[in-house]
Design an enzyme around this catalytic site. Structure first.
Site, PDB file in Angstrom:
ATOM      1  N   TRP A 104       0.821  -1.215   0.000  1.00  0.00           N
ATOM      2  CA  TRP A 104       0.000   0.000   0.000  1.00  0.00           C
ATOM      3  C   TRP A 104       0.850   1.259   0.000  1.00  0.00           C
ATOM      4  CZ3 TRP A 104      -4.383  -0.228  -2.129  1.00  0.00           C
ATOM      5  CH2 TRP A 104      -5.125  -1.400  -2.067  1.00  0.00           C
ATOM      6  N   ASP A 174      -1.116   6.939   6.754  1.00  0.00           N
ATOM      7  CA  ASP A 174      -2.244   6.100   6.343  1.00  0.00           C
ATOM      8  C   ASP A 174      -2.435   5.036   7.416  1.00  0.00           C
ATOM      9  OD1 ASP A 174      -3.961   4.238   5.260  1.00  0.00           O
ATOM     10  OD2 ASP A 174      -2.791   3.866   3.443  1.00  0.00           O
ATOM     11  N   LYS A 198     -12.160  -1.503   7.654  1.00  0.00           N
ATOM     12  CA  LYS A 198     -11.453  -2.463   8.502  1.00  0.00           C
ATOM     13  C   LYS A 198     -12.039  -2.378   9.912  1.00  0.00           C
ATOM     14  CE  LYS A 198      -8.017  -2.740   5.380  1.00  0.00           C
ATOM     15  NZ  LYS A 198      -8.290  -2.807   3.983  1.00  0.00           N
TER      16      LYS A 198
END
Ligand code: PMP
Length: 364
Positions: A104, A174, A198
């Site tokens: 990511w 992030d 999540k």
């Protein structure tokens, strides 16, 4: 246990049973309005109160100082990969710096390169993305716009044990896959962001918490929807927000505050779950390899493989027979991944751990 309770998916993943039941009822009729949540106007007093409560719950859970804005955005964390450099790189003395520590953060780094000059402060490629750097020791250019990193690499299962740092640049982080899993020193960051799917709710909303000083760095002329000032000044209600996703996020943050009892309690539960699974895998070290090196093992995503890779699929199939789902590794890494997000219960982790031990015993 219900099928939802044994969902170890990397996201969207398990949500608390109590929240699912409330959500089911709200789809038919909200107790407060008698209308379906899916038909509620984003300009209604009801929704204004929901937005307000979501923000207050987050401020309470994370101890967010008054000089930080809380926004609810669309476009997922991927839009942030583009919006952050568009908003915060242009007026700085030196380019932003990026830590590329896995799948990511590589995506974030690549997107930034399309928008601005950016530097790579650290790259984990040579070591196979099994380690993370010491953030405090990175050599950053003076005046760097910001330092961007991913606090928890969802695919590789790597997590910074301490996620803030005394690095010389403003921190933009992030936190998509470990937000609200433990307490945070919010005041150490210039900006944190996390999509909901999540630990916070369903896909469709992304939370960004940012220091108001950052807003002064934004160049004029950005499309309104991509300019953070638009979302801050409209209280996250500029165009039609994802009412349903924000409603469920509000229920989840209520659950964390009042049922779980805050982020310290959440952290204790999450530490217990991760210990249980890592202990199980360590005891099976002859047949199983954990992707992350020990100091950077994630408490949220446990990526591992069997030495004999045929056993990966065999275990996934055997687990499914017991109702355990979502164990497939990310398509970029393969193997297995068990995600232990907030709503995954200790009992579910016991069930998975026992299933692993049993599976290996049968094959010994
Ligand atoms: N960052 C991290 C850490 C992620 O785990 C993900 C997706 N799982 C993303 C960014 C991309 O998020 P989205 O799909 O919301 O764009």
């Amino acid at each position: 246990m219900t099928p939802n309770a044994l969902n170890f998916s990397g996201g969207p993943g398990a949500l608390p049973e109590a929240v699912l039941a409330q959500t089911r009822d709200a789809i038919v009729a909200l107790p407060e309005t008698g209308l379906s949540v899916l038909g509620m106007s984003h300009r209604s007093d009801w929704f204004r109160a929901i937005l307000d409560e979501a923000e207050q719950n987050l401020r309470h859970l994370l101890d967010i100082p008054a000089d930080y804005a809380v926004t609810f955005l669309q476009g997922g964390s991927s839009l942030q990969f583009a919006m952050i450099p568009m908003n915060f790189a242009a007026r700085a003395k030196a380019p932003p710096e990026y830590v590329t520590s896995g799948y990511w953060s590589n995506r974030a780094t690549a997107e930034a390169a399309k928008v601005t000059h950016r530097k790579v402060a650290w790259d984990g490629r040579a070591t196979g993305y099994r380690q993370l750097p010491a953030l405090d020791r990175l050599e950053l250019a003076p005046g760097a716009a910001y330092l961007h990193y991913v606090s928890n690499e969802t695919v590789e299962g790597l997590q910074f044990p301490v996620c803030d740092s005394a690095a010389s640049a403003p921190l933009i982080t992030d936190m998509s896959s470990d937000f609200l899993s433990k307490p945070l020193r919010t005041d150490r960051f210039s900006m944190i962001y996390a999509h909901a799917q999540k630990n916070l709710g369903p896909a469709g909303v992304t939370v960004a918490v940012l220091h108001r000083g950052l807003l002064e760095r934004i160049p004029d002329g950005l499309p309104a929807i991509l300019d953070f000032r638009t979302h801050v000044s409209h209280g996250s209600n500029y165009n039609t927000p994802p009412v349903f996703a924000i409603y469920v996020l509000t229920l989840i943050t209520r659950w964390m505050r009042f049922d779980i009892g805050g982020l310290q309690a959440m952290q204790r539960i999450n530490e217990g779950k991760a210990k249980r699974l890592y202990d199980t895998l360590d005891a099976l070290a002859d047949v199983v390899t954990i992707h992350a090196e020990r100091p950077w093992r994630s408490q949220m995503n446990v990526a591992f493989t069997f030495g004999d890779s045929r056993l990966d699929d065999e275990f996934i199939a055997a687990a499914r027979e017991q109702g355990i789902v979502g164990l497939e590794g990310h398509r970029s890494l393969g193997g297995l991944r068990a995600s232990l997000y907030n709503a995954v219960t200790p009992q579910a982790v016991d069930t998975l751990s026992d299933a692993l031990t049993e599976f290996c015993l049968q094959r010994a």
